[in-house]
Design a protein around this motif. Structure first.
Motif, PDB file in Angstrom:
ATOM      1  N   LYS A  97      45.876 -63.334  -0.076  1.00  0.00           N
ATOM      2  CA  LYS A  97      45.039 -63.054  -0.494  1.00  0.00           C
ATOM      3  C   LYS A  97      44.819 -60.943  -0.986  1.00  0.00           C
ATOM      4  N   SER A  98      44.404 -60.560  -1.928  1.00  0.00           N
ATOM      5  CA  SER A  98      44.432 -59.119  -2.442  1.00  0.00           C
ATOM      6  C   SER A  98      44.765 -58.428  -1.423  1.00  0.00           C
ATOM      7  N   GLY A  99      44.046 -58.426  -0.053  1.00  0.00           N
ATOM      8  CA  GLY A  99      43.816 -57.414   0.946  1.00  0.00           C
ATOM      9  C   GLY A  99      46.091 -57.989   1.595  1.00  0.00           C
TER      10      GLY A  99
ATOM     11  N   ALA B 224      48.038 -56.697  -0.812  1.00  0.00           N
ATOM     12  CA  ALA B 224      48.804 -54.540   0.223  1.00  0.00           C
ATOM     13  C   ALA B 224      49.019 -53.598   1.033  1.00  0.00           C
TER      14      ALA B 224
ATOM     15  N   SER C  37      47.383 -49.570  -2.066  1.00  0.00           N
ATOM     16  CA  SER C  37      45.727 -50.178  -1.500  1.00  0.00           C
ATOM     17  C   SER C  37      44.966 -51.147  -2.955  1.00  0.00           C
ATOM     18  N   GLU C  38      44.360 -52.120  -2.156  1.00  0.00           N
ATOM     19  CA  GLU C  38      43.643 -52.937  -2.865  1.00  0.00           C
ATOM     20  C   GLU C  38      43.053 -52.375  -4.053  1.00  0.00           C
TER      21      GLU C  38
ATOM     22  N   VAL D 144      46.354 -53.417  -6.546  1.00  0.00           N
ATOM     23  CA  VAL D 144      46.906 -54.740  -6.494  1.00  0.00           C
ATOM     24  C   VAL D 144      46.113 -55.135  -7.853  1.00  0.00           C
TER      25      VAL D 144
END
Length: 87
Positions: free
Chosen positions: A22-24, A27, A33-34, A37
């Motif tokens: 996932k984005s996190g 990152a 940071s998200e 991304v």
């Protein structure tokens, strides 16, 4: 009844065996940071996969993308001495 030994084995390059983030996770992997991304995805810089209403990233593709963006910094003064004589 046929033996299971004669059936082909699944290949290891199957999409099911890839790790998706996932984005996190992206990152964290990239140390950004998200929001960064998200911006990279919006600018079509970062490879992603739409999955229904979600976005996923192939860990392998993100690493390849990041490696392709590496830059080499020149040390100070490098390249300046070409054609010049030092006294």
């Amino acid at each position: 009844m046929k033996s299971k030994r004669n059936q082909p084995k699944p290949t290891t390059d199957s999409v099911a065996l890839q790790e998706f983030l996932k984005s996190g996770g992206v990152a964290e992997l990239l140390g950004v940071s998200e929001r960064t991304v998200f911006s990279l995805r919006q600018e079509h810089e970062l490879p992603y996969i739409p999955v229904g209403n979600s976005i996923r990233y192939s860990r392998e593709a993100v690493i390849k993308w990041a490696n392709g963006r590496q830059r080499v910094n020149r040390t100070e003064g490098e390249g300046e001495s070409r054609g010049k004589h030092h006294e």
